[in-house]
Motif scaffolding. Structure first.
Motif, PDB file in Angstrom:
ATOM      1  N   SER A   1      -5.511 -18.009 -10.796  1.00  0.00           N
ATOM      2  CA  SER A   1      -6.276 -18.467 -11.959  1.00  0.00           C
ATOM      3  C   SER A   1      -5.335 -18.785 -13.111  1.00  0.00           C
ATOM      4  O   SER A   1      -4.146 -18.461 -13.086  1.00  0.00           O
ATOM      5  CB  SER A   1      -7.290 -17.398 -12.400  1.00  0.00           C
TER       6      SER A   1
ATOM      7  N   GLY B   1      -8.521 -16.616 -17.312  1.00  0.00           N
ATOM      8  CA  GLY B   1      -8.494 -16.070 -15.962  1.00  0.00           C
ATOM      9  C   GLY B   1      -7.878 -14.686 -15.916  1.00  0.00           C
ATOM     10  O   GLY B   1      -7.082 -14.315 -16.789  1.00  0.00           O
TER      11      GLY B   1
ATOM     12  N   SER C   1      -1.327 -20.115 -10.843  1.00  0.00           N
ATOM     13  CA  SER C   1      -2.297 -21.123 -10.419  1.00  0.00           C
ATOM     14  C   SER C   1      -2.249 -21.424  -8.936  1.00  0.00           C
ATOM     15  O   SER C   1      -3.211 -21.953  -8.375  1.00  0.00           O
ATOM     16  CB  SER C   1      -2.078 -22.425 -11.202  1.00  0.00           C
TER      17      SER C   1
ATOM     18  N   GLU D   1     -12.734 -24.419 -11.169  1.00  0.00           N
ATOM     19  CA  GLU D   1     -11.985 -23.978 -12.343  1.00  0.00           C
ATOM     20  C   GLU D   1     -12.864 -23.831 -13.583  1.00  0.00           C
ATOM     21  O   GLU D   1     -12.836 -22.803 -14.261  1.00  0.00           O
ATOM     22  CB  GLU D   1     -10.850 -24.968 -12.610  1.00  0.00           C
TER      23      GLU D   1
ATOM     24  N   GLY E   1     -15.780 -21.343 -13.397  1.00  0.00           N
ATOM     25  CA  GLY E   1     -15.278 -19.975 -13.262  1.00  0.00           C
ATOM     26  C   GLY E   1     -15.854 -19.232 -12.083  1.00  0.00           C
ATOM     27  O   GLY E   1     -16.336 -18.100 -12.236  1.00  0.00           O
TER      28      GLY E   1
ATOM     29  N   ALA F   1     -10.628 -20.173 -12.040  1.00  0.00           N
ATOM     30  CA  ALA F   1     -10.099 -20.117 -10.676  1.00  0.00           C
ATOM     31  C   ALA F   1      -9.354 -21.392 -10.325  1.00  0.00           C
ATOM     32  O   ALA F   1      -9.775 -22.505 -10.668  1.00  0.00           O
ATOM     33  CB  ALA F   1     -11.243 -19.891  -9.681  1.00  0.00           C
ATOM     34  N   SER F   2      -8.220 -21.247  -9.596  1.00  0.00           N
ATOM     35  CA  SER F   2      -7.392 -22.411  -9.285  1.00  0.00           C
ATOM     36  C   SER F   2      -7.026 -22.536  -7.817  1.00  0.00           C
ATOM     37  O   SER F   2      -6.678 -23.627  -7.364  1.00  0.00           O
ATOM     38  CB  SER F   2      -6.113 -22.374 -10.131  1.00  0.00           C
TER      39      SER F   2
END
Length: 348
Positions: free
Chosen positions: A16, A22, A50, A313, A316, A341-342
């Motif tokens: 994240s 994040g 990330s 992302e 979330g 979130a990534s």
């Protein structure tokens, strides 16, 4: 080295952007039957982790620090937490991706347009400094995104001896190798100017490479020849749209995955917030359908054991989908909260 995880106990790790709220790296359990995720713990040692990658034995997790002064960190994996194994190692600016190759961790450094190699100790921990850096050169026609190189992903090539570097800024994929720990270009495959290649995935039999383009919602199908020749080891065959018709508004493809049987390719597109299903048909792909991604701004897409995981992302959350093995079409199963979130990686 003694195992630090219980055999058969599945875990997922979610990267994240801490700069966007994040939690760092979120560790979750994975339901063996449904693929559902349940949060366990968070680890916030690395800013903006990330993108993540697991060692083949699942005992070490590597994370980029996607900041102007880019870093990578290594964590020892236990059942319920991650333990930092040492200080982070400096790489190029804003690393967006990393992979393991030939006893090194390689990073794609978006901000500096470079690929950095960091050697590993036998136990999987990082050595204290990078062994070499490859600086990309070139540009593309988009004045806002392609004034300079932007390395976006690095992955092992189908032959296992070389690796592929995807550059959004130069509209190309570089076939590279490590020579005494230094990344060296063997061949550069040009793609259509302005396409903006972002990520790629390799067909299970190693014969094709599918390059997902961010600046045009398409996939470039490439044939992997391996041997040097008139077309080089990687030959671009043509582009296929990942969306039906002309998209309205933002449409920025992000993630791509191939089914283990090689019959389907899936992509995620931000803005339209959909997953696309494409059927593999020899030298090309055919768009089958699209389905909602279950959130907003799907940054990454991961397939594991019959389930697709999408890191959304801006909404979330991470959403999971059960994939029909005959049609390739995903059906939403559920989601968990995962701010900024990534990416998602799993130990299977």
């Amino acid at each position: 080295m003694a195992p630090t995880t219980t055999p058969g106990r599945r875990r997922a790790y979610i990267g994240s952007f801490t700069s966007a709220g994040g939690p760092g790296i979120l560790t979750t359990t994975v339901n063996e039957r449904t693929g559902a995720l349940t949060p366990l713990t968070t680890t916030a040692d690395t800013p903006d982790p990330s993108y993540l990658a697991l060692s083949p034995d699942g005992t070490t997790l590597y994370a980029v620090g996607e900041q102007p002064d880019g870093t990578i960190a290594a964590y020892r994996v236990t059942d319920d937490k991650l333990e930092l194994t040492g200080p982070p190692v400096t790489v190029g600016a804003a690393p967006t991706h990393l992979t393991l190759h030939a006893d090194h961790v390689l990073t794609a450094d978006y901000g500096s347009g470079s690929i950095t190699a960091v050697p590993l100790h036998p136990d999987g921990t990082l050595k204290v400094a990078a062994s070499g850096t490859l600086w990309h050169t070139g540009s593309g026609p988009d004045p806002g995104r392609q004034q300079e190189p932007h390395a976006h992903q690095v992955l092992p090539a189908p032959d296992g001896h070389r690796f592929l570097g995807v550059d959004l800024g130069t509209d190309s994929v570089r076939v590279c190798a490590l020579e005494d720990g230094v990344p060296v270009v063997h061949h550069e495959t040009p793609l259509r100017p302005g396409s903006g290649p972002r990520h790629l995935a390799v067909h299970p039999d190693g014969s094709y490479v599918y390059v997902l383009n961010e600046l045009a919602p398409t996939i470039t199908v490439c044939r992997w020849h391996g041997a040097e020749g008139s077309e080089g080891p990687l030959e671009a065959l043509g582009e296929v749209p990942v969306l039906p018709g002309a998209p309205e508004g933002d449409a920025y493809p992000s993630g791509v995955a191939v089914s283990p049987d090689g019959r389907f390719v899936w992509t995620a597109t931000r803005g339209t917030d959909v997953l696309s299903v494409l059927a593999v048909e020899g030298d090309t792909l055919r768009l089958v359908t699209t389905v909602p991604c279950g959130g907003h701004w799907p940054r990454a897409l991961t397939y594991a054991a019959g389930t697709l995981y999408v890191a959304n992302e801006r909404s979330g959350d991470v959403t999971w989908f059960t994939v029909d093995q005959e049609t390739g079409v995903p059906t939403r199963g559920g989601s968990i909260e995962a701010p900024a979130a990534s990416c998602v990686v799993l130990n299977v």
